[in-house]
Design an enzyme around this catalytic site. Structure first.
Site, PDB file in Angstrom:
ATOM      1  N   GLY A   8       0.782  -1.137  -0.041  1.00 53.23           N
ATOM      2  CA  GLY A   8       0.028  -0.226   0.006  1.00 53.23           C
ATOM      3  C   GLY A   8       0.768   1.422  -0.099  1.00 53.23           C
ATOM      4  N   PRO A  45       4.875  -5.544  -2.150  1.00 51.80           N
ATOM      5  CG  PRO A  45       6.847  -3.958  -1.775  1.00 51.80           C
ATOM      6  CD  PRO A  45       6.317  -5.516  -1.753  1.00 51.80           C
ATOM      7  NE  ARG A  68      -3.668   2.068 -11.618  1.00 47.25           N
ATOM      8  CZ  ARG A  68      -3.479   3.182 -10.979  1.00 47.25           C
ATOM      9  NH1 ARG A  68      -3.044   4.331 -11.672  1.00 47.25           N
ATOM     10  NH2 ARG A  68      -3.480   3.185  -9.868  1.00 47.25           N
ATOM     11  CE1 TYR A  76      -9.274   0.382  -8.811  1.00 44.12           C
ATOM     12  CE2 TYR A  76      -7.096   0.668 -10.043  1.00 44.12           C
ATOM     13  CZ  TYR A  76      -7.980  -0.183  -9.405  1.00 44.12           C
ATOM     14  OH  TYR A  76      -7.858  -1.359  -8.874  1.00 44.12           O
ATOM     15  CB  CYS A 102     -17.727   2.726 -29.319  1.00 40.20           C
ATOM     16  SG  CYS A 102     -17.047   2.565 -31.138  1.00 40.20           S
ATOM     17  CE1 TYR A 150      -2.353  -4.229  -9.201  1.00 41.82           C
ATOM     18  CE2 TYR A 150      -1.430  -2.211  -8.338  1.00 41.82           C
ATOM     19  CZ  TYR A 150      -1.733  -3.367  -8.243  1.00 41.82           C
ATOM     20  OH  TYR A 150      -1.164  -4.103  -7.019  1.00 41.82           O
TER      21      TYR A 150
HETATM   22  C1  LIG Z   1      -2.451  -6.220  -4.412  1.00 45.29           C
HETATM   23  C2  LIG Z   1      -2.029  -6.807  -3.441  1.00 45.29           C
HETATM   24  C3  LIG Z   1      -0.872  -6.208  -2.941  1.00 45.29           C
HETATM   25  C4  LIG Z   1       0.171  -4.865  -3.901  1.00 45.29           C
HETATM   26  O1  LIG Z   1      -0.392  -3.952  -3.766  1.00 45.29           O
HETATM   27  P1  LIG Z   1       0.126  -2.476  -4.159  1.00 45.29           P
HETATM   28  O2  LIG Z   1      -0.546  -1.259  -3.750  1.00 45.29           O
HETATM   29  O3  LIG Z   1       0.263  -2.699  -5.708  1.00 45.29           O
HETATM   30  O4  LIG Z   1       1.420  -2.442  -3.503  1.00 45.29           O
HETATM   31  C5  LIG Z   1      -0.116  -6.687  -2.146  1.00 45.29           C
HETATM   32  N1  LIG Z   1      -0.546  -7.845  -1.194  1.00 45.29           N
HETATM   33  C6  LIG Z   1      -1.743  -8.298  -1.507  1.00 45.29           C
HETATM   34  C7  LIG Z   1      -2.420  -9.274  -0.887  1.00 45.29           C
HETATM   35  C8  LIG Z   1      -2.382  -7.701  -2.889  1.00 45.29           C
HETATM   36  O5  LIG Z   1      -3.805  -8.341  -2.938  1.00 45.29           O
END
Ligand SMILES: *Cc1c(COP(=O)(O)O)cnc(C)c1O
Length: 401
Positions: A218, A260, A298, A302, A328, A356
């Protein structure tokens, strides 16, 4: 990877095309490793759903990284890329018991995120150590689409169910060797992350056979100049200190793991697309590119903002453009954005296209998915060909009508 390199790549491999800079991936991996260099046992598992090209996986394997996977297909890709099964962790959500068993048979570390499967798996395979995914119910970041730790999230085993969890572990006599959380993308406040970690430590105390604690991911990366990002160094310092204290109290030097995706690959990527049409209406100037949400979803999914540069005319006078696709369907990449003057045929570069982006691409409108190029040792390497009509028709069955 300068503009002239990028233009050459677009010319040689056609557009649209994804380009990834191997040096940037390496630099991010090193920066994260360095931030936690006071942890005795650190493990970084690259979350490969962000970008799962096999050559990118090989690059991670060569750096010594582990792999975080969410499907058996990702596990198989990782094995094909050369990862040792012991370096792969399987962190799915809501998959079948059969899939988990199949992955376990491959020698991969299993991470279970619900009590039902935990009980079934533990009953059948009490000798296989598993990791458990905890939901600490902490809201990280502000966007509910990408925050997965809060109270009504489908991810993880709620900390409020710890008594039940402990009973299952005791009854099945299974071994819990890891505790995991993943609170979702975009950690802006380190204190919130540390708060969630405290909850994880509280849970961890109750399991006596742990080898590792996995803090998920995250980490926020900057999307434009001056954009906020997770202060990795500060997080490294604070979490390391806390983790080391915990290990002392626990009586064993555990491994600190992260998984990550975005942090490692987002900034390495640039998506190149060509402007087909410049369309002037009474209110807006549209730049329509040879792509759409079939290749980069994305912004529409998002609301993410990818910086867009005119690679063909970087010094041109800035004007306002709405950058849209050729699908379209409304597929707006940018609304009234200042971009150096665009002419038809120009190549636009979308930043932060490593994570992503390709991995979420589709064939919508029966378009080919783009090519992928890895910029490695000052050279462009094609790591995925653009699709062809054969790919569109593959698996389709024409019946006699
Ligand atoms: C998608 C995911 C991540 C990676 O998240 P990022 O925001 O891309 O770093 C890590 N762990 C799990 C379990 C995920 O589903």
């Amino acid at each position: 990877m300068n503009n002239s390199n990028l233009l050459k790549i677009a010319e040689q491999f056609g557009s649209p095309v994804y380009v990834y800079d191997a040096d940037k991936i390496k630099a991010q991996y090193k920066r994260l490793t360095k931030a936690f260099d006071k942890v005795e046992h650190l493990k970084l598992n690259y979350a490969c759903k962000a970008l799962s090209n096999i050559s990118v996986l090989k690059l991670f394997n060569a750096m010594g990284s582990g792999l975080d996977t969410v499907s058996i297909q990702e596990v198989k890709l990782g094995l094909k890329a050369g990862f040792d099964p012991q370096k792969i962790i399987f962190t799915p959500n809501g998959v079948s018991l059969e899939e988990i068993e199949e992955v376990s048979k491959l020698g991969v570390q299993i991470n279970i995120d619900n009590l039902s499967i935990l009980e079934q798996f533990g009953t059948k395979h009490p000798n296989v150590p598993v990791c458990i995914r905890i939901n600490p119910h902490v809201m990280a970041g502000g966007n509910t689409n990408i925050s997965v730790g809060h109270i009504d999230s489908k991810f993880g085993i709620s900390i409020h169910q710890t008594p039940l969890l402990l009973r299952i572990v005791e009854n099945t006599n299974m071994t819990i060797n890891g505790i995991h959380m993943h609170t979702g993308s975009d950690i802006l406040d380190i204190d919130v992350f540390l708060y969630a970690s405290e909850i994880l430590f509280e849970t961890a105390k109750q399991f006596k056979n742990l080898d590792f604690i996995d803090f998920g991911s995250g980490f926020k990366v900057p999307y434009s100049e001056g954009d906020i990002e997770t202060n990795i160094e500060e997080l490294g310092e604070k979490l390391t200190e806390r983790f080391n204290t915990f290990c002392e109290a626990y009586g064993k030097p555990l491994t600190l793991a992260f998984e990550p995706g975005k942090y490692l690959v987002s900034e390495s990527g640039i998506f190149l697309a060509k402007v087909n049409v410049v369309k002037q209406t009474t209110s807006t100037v549209f730049a329509q590119i040879d792509s759409g949400f079939n290749h980069l979803i994305r912004p529409m999914l998002y609301g993410s903002q990818h910086v867009i540069n005119n690679i063909s005319n970087p010094k041109g006078r800035e004007r306002f453009y709405s950058v849209v696709g050729y699908i379209c369907e409304t597929d707006t990449f940018a609304n009234n954005r200042r971009i150096a003057e665009i002419s038809e045929g120009d190549i636009l570069g979308f930043k932060n296209a490593g994570a992503y982006c390709y991995s979420m691409a589709s064939n919508y409108n029966s378009r080919y998915r783009p090519a992928e190029v890895l910029w490695y040792k000052d050279e462009a390497h094609l790591i995925r060909s653009r699709e062809t009509m054969d790919d569109i028709l593959r698996n389709q069955i024409e019946i006699d009508l």
